[in-house]
Structure formats: C-alpha cells, structure tokens
Motif scaffolding. Structure first.
Motif, PDB file in Angstrom:
ATOM      1  N   GLY A 154      14.139 -40.009 -22.276  1.00 49.62           N
ATOM      2  CA  GLY A 154      15.472 -40.036 -22.890  1.00 49.62           C
ATOM      3  C   GLY A 154      16.546 -40.279 -21.875  1.00 49.62           C
ATOM      4  N   GLY A 155      16.230 -40.066 -20.578  1.00 45.78           N
ATOM      5  CA  GLY A 155      17.205 -40.407 -19.552  1.00 45.78           C
ATOM      6  C   GLY A 155      17.340 -41.916 -19.467  1.00 45.78           C
ATOM      7  N   ARG A 156      18.430 -42.376 -18.888  1.00 48.83           N
ATOM      8  CA  ARG A 156      18.685 -43.812 -18.842  1.00 48.83           C
ATOM      9  C   ARG A 156      18.387 -44.403 -17.472  1.00 48.83           C
ATOM     10  NH1 ARG A 156      22.093 -45.059 -23.266  1.00 48.83           N
ATOM     11  NH2 ARG A 156      23.487 -46.477 -22.218  1.00 48.83           N
ATOM     12  N   ILE A 157      18.163 -43.572 -16.474  1.00 55.13           N
ATOM     13  CA  ILE A 157      18.053 -44.069 -15.114  1.00 55.13           C
ATOM     14  C   ILE A 157      16.835 -43.527 -14.371  1.00 55.13           C
ATOM     15  CG2 ILE A 157      19.222 -44.257 -12.880  1.00 55.13           C
ATOM     16  CD1 ILE A 157      21.278 -45.260 -14.570  1.00 55.13           C
ATOM     17  N   PRO A 182      27.240 -38.615 -24.452  1.00 57.64           N
ATOM     18  CA  PRO A 182      26.446 -37.629 -25.202  1.00 57.64           C
ATOM     19  C   PRO A 182      25.017 -37.536 -24.665  1.00 57.64           C
ATOM     20  CG  PRO A 182      27.679 -39.051 -26.703  1.00 57.64           C
ATOM     21  CD  PRO A 182      27.844 -39.630 -25.330  1.00 57.64           C
ATOM     22  N   ASN A 183      24.514 -38.615 -24.061  1.00 56.22           N
ATOM     23  CA  ASN A 183      23.154 -38.635 -23.510  1.00 56.22           C
ATOM     24  C   ASN A 183      23.004 -37.727 -22.286  1.00 56.22           C
ATOM     25  OD1 ASN A 183      24.952 -40.750 -22.423  1.00 56.22           O
ATOM     26  ND2 ASN A 183      23.280 -41.085 -20.976  1.00 56.22           N
ATOM     27  N   ASN A 184      24.118 -37.243 -21.737  1.00 50.67           N
ATOM     28  CA  ASN A 184      24.068 -36.277 -20.637  1.00 50.67           C
ATOM     29  C   ASN A 184      24.733 -34.965 -21.042  1.00 50.67           C
ATOM     30  OD1 ASN A 184      22.591 -37.703 -18.706  1.00 50.67           O
ATOM     31  ND2 ASN A 184      24.396 -38.865 -18.082  1.00 50.67           N
ATOM     32  N   THR A 185      24.668 -34.678 -22.335  1.00 52.81           N
ATOM     33  CA  THR A 185      25.291 -33.471 -22.881  1.00 52.81           C
ATOM     34  C   THR A 185      24.241 -32.691 -23.667  1.00 52.81           C
ATOM     35  OG1 THR A 185      27.361 -34.710 -23.119  1.00 52.81           O
ATOM     36  CG2 THR A 185      27.187 -32.645 -24.354  1.00 52.81           C
ATOM     37  N   ILE A 204      24.628 -32.370 -18.089  1.00 51.26           N
ATOM     38  CA  ILE A 204      23.506 -32.471 -17.143  1.00 51.26           C
ATOM     39  C   ILE A 204      23.652 -33.779 -16.362  1.00 51.26           C
ATOM     40  CG2 ILE A 204      21.883 -31.112 -18.520  1.00 51.26           C
ATOM     41  CD1 ILE A 204      20.675 -33.827 -19.482  1.00 51.26           C
ATOM     42  N   ASP A 205      22.735 -34.011 -15.418  1.00 58.71           N
ATOM     43  CA  ASP A 205      22.642 -35.312 -14.744  1.00 58.71           C
ATOM     44  C   ASP A 205      23.902 -35.619 -13.933  1.00 58.71           C
ATOM     45  OD1 ASP A 205      21.852 -37.817 -13.973  1.00 58.71           O
ATOM     46  OD2 ASP A 205      21.647 -38.637 -15.999  1.00 58.71           O
ATOM     47  N   PHE A 206      24.115 -34.828 -12.870  1.00 61.14           N
ATOM     48  CA  PHE A 206      25.340 -34.938 -12.067  1.00 61.14           C
ATOM     49  C   PHE A 206      25.218 -35.921 -10.900  1.00 61.14           C
ATOM     50  CE2 PHE A 206      28.329 -31.616 -13.521  1.00 61.14           C
ATOM     51  CZ  PHE A 206      27.559 -31.036 -14.525  1.00 61.14           C
TER      52      PHE A 206
HETATM   53 MG   LIG Z   1      20.946 -38.852 -18.010  1.00 59.47          MG
END
Ligand SMILES: [Mg+2]
Ligand SMILES: Nc1ncnc2c1ncn2[C@@H]1O[C@H](COP(=O)(O)OP(=O)(O)O)[C@@H](O)[C@H]1O
Length: 247
Positions: free
Chosen positions: A13-16, A119-122, A133-135
């Motif tokens: 689900g992460g993008r990177i 929203p993908n990092n929330t 998340i994902d800082f």
């Molecule tokens: Mg992410």
C-alpha cells in the motif's frame, strides 16, 4: 525467543518503499539517508507531546528502522473525504507543525514539514485521521508546503466523477480553517497547490529517468506524471473559484 523475521507481515500500500513489514506492534522499514532526521523528528514530536506519529524505536539487527505500529486503516488510494475528516486532518497537521516551531530541526524555517501528507500516509481510526506515517521526506519549511499538498490531494480532483469544483473549493476552506491558516498565507495557498503539483510531476519525471529503488512500474510512473499535470491544469483553470472560497 520468537524469530522476528518469521513473524514479519508485509505492509503493502506504500507508494515508494520496498519491504515495509509489521512485526508484532512494530513496523520495520529499510534504513535510508533520511533515517537520522526522521528519528530526531519523531523524538521531538514525542517530547513535545504530539501523539499523531509513530515512535522511533531504533534499528534492528538487519539494518531496518523500527517504528511503533499505529493501529487503524491507511487508505490505499485517494478518494473523496467528508468535511469532518478533512477538518481532522487539518487540525492534526497544525498540532504537528506547532510541535516543531522554534526547534533546532526547524532551524531558520517556521516548522518542519512532512512533505507527503496524503491520505495514503495517514492512519484513520473510527473513520477519522489520528496519525501521520512515512516521514522520509520531512524537512524544514513553510506550513504552506504541507497545506498546498494537502489541499490538493485531500480536497481537489480533476476526475469527471469528482464533486463540482465549488464543492472542492469549499472543502479546501474547511482544511485551512481547521488549520487556522492566516489571511496572508490563504492568499498564496493556490500557488502552493500549483507548486506541489509541479513538484510532483518533476519528482516522478526524475524517477522515470532513474527508477533507483522505487518499486513502481513504468506505466504507473507515467500515469502519475500525467495525473499531476492534469490536476495542475484543473487548478489553474479554476483558480478564481479556489481563491474566492478562501477569501
Ligand atoms: Mg507512504
Ligand atoms: N507506523 C505505522 N503504523 C501503521 N502502519 C504503517 C506504519 N508505517 C507504515 N505502515 C503501513 O505500511 C505501508 C507502507 O509504509 P510507508 O511508510 O507509507 O511506505 P512508502 O514509502 O512505501 O509509502 C503504509 O501504507 C501503511 O499501511
């Protein structure tokens, strides 16, 4: 003792980032050049009482950063949000920024920005944003960098099925009202959105030229560049609608 690697649950689900896994109540991510800054930032947020971020718990014996797992739901893709959800995200980022003001990490800048607050990092709990998340992309900056990006990816869309642009613009106002953004900064928010759309297109164009470790197909990269450009054109074309909602 349980062998931790056997219990690793992949977190897609992460993008990177490749290979993000959950082990019990922790998340493991491959360490990167950003790791020391992220560790300091999460430590600062904890010290200053901000609860909407994971805790950094050090490094494991295979070289991964360890973070606390924040229970809840992380949306896999962008979608339409209610005003209540958007307002909660705006209030949360305000608290996060405030916790960094005047710190060594912010340096000469107003705050530390997250720089990827989609929203993908929330993390949502009971339908509402409670943590980011994902800082990895965090850096000193102006609140407008985060708010320009959030206004875009939480409230604005060029898709045919998206709500009318007046509704999108009203929701951008909900976001900045919840944040408590000042008048002068509201006047340049649309420019901040446009800058983030351009920056996104540039980022993915650089990935296209040199994919490195990014685990995204060539088709997805091309689609993200095209999407960022469409969104930029949508924002330029409706600039007055957005500006009048913000004034
Ligand atoms: Mg992410
Ligand atoms: N601290 C955390 N708590 C809960 N879930 C997390 C946490 N960190 C990452 N995740 C989950 O792992 C996924 C990928 O992690 P992320 O740090 O966003 O990597 P990427 O750089 O690939 O976007 C997220 O979409 C989320 O579902």
């Amino acid at each position: 003792m349980v062998d931790a690697l056997d219990d690793a649950v992949p977190l897609p689900g992460g993008r990177i980032t490749k290979k993000v896994v959950r082990i019990a109540d922790t998340v493991r991510r491959p360490a990167s050049a950003a790791s020391p800054f992220v560790a300091d930032l999460l430590g600062l947020l904890e010290k200053r009482g901000f609860t909407g971020a994971p805790r950094c718990l050090g490094r494991d014996d295979v070289g991964r950063d360890i973070f606390s797992y924040v229970p809840g739901w992380v949306p896999p893709r962008f979608q339409q949000w209610t005003d209540t959800q958007v307002a909660a995200a705006g209030a949360l980022v305000r608290d996060m920024h405030d916790a960094t003001r005047g710190s060594l990490l912010a340096g000469r800048h107003q705050v530390v920005c997250h720089n990827d607050l989609g929203p993908n990092n929330t993390v949502f709990q009971d339908g509402h944003p409670v943590a980011f998340i994902d800082f990895d992309t965090a850096a000193p900056g102006s609140p407008l960098e985060d708010l320009g990006y959030m206004a875009w990816v939480w409230c604005v869309s060029s898709k045919a099925e998206a709500p009318p642009v007046e509704v999108q613009a009203a929701q951008v106002r909900v976001l900045v009202d919840a944040y408590g953004l000042g008048g002068p900064e509201r006047e340049v928010l649309v420019d901040a959105m446009l800058e983030r759309q351009s920056r996104n297109a540039r980022f993915w164009a650089e990935v296209q030229a040199d994919p490195g470790d990014v685990e995204v197909s060539r088709e997805q990269v091309a689609e993200r560049i095209a999407w960022s450009r469409r969104e930029h054109a949508h924002t330029v074309g409706n600039r007055r609608v957005f500006e009048s909602a913000l004034s």
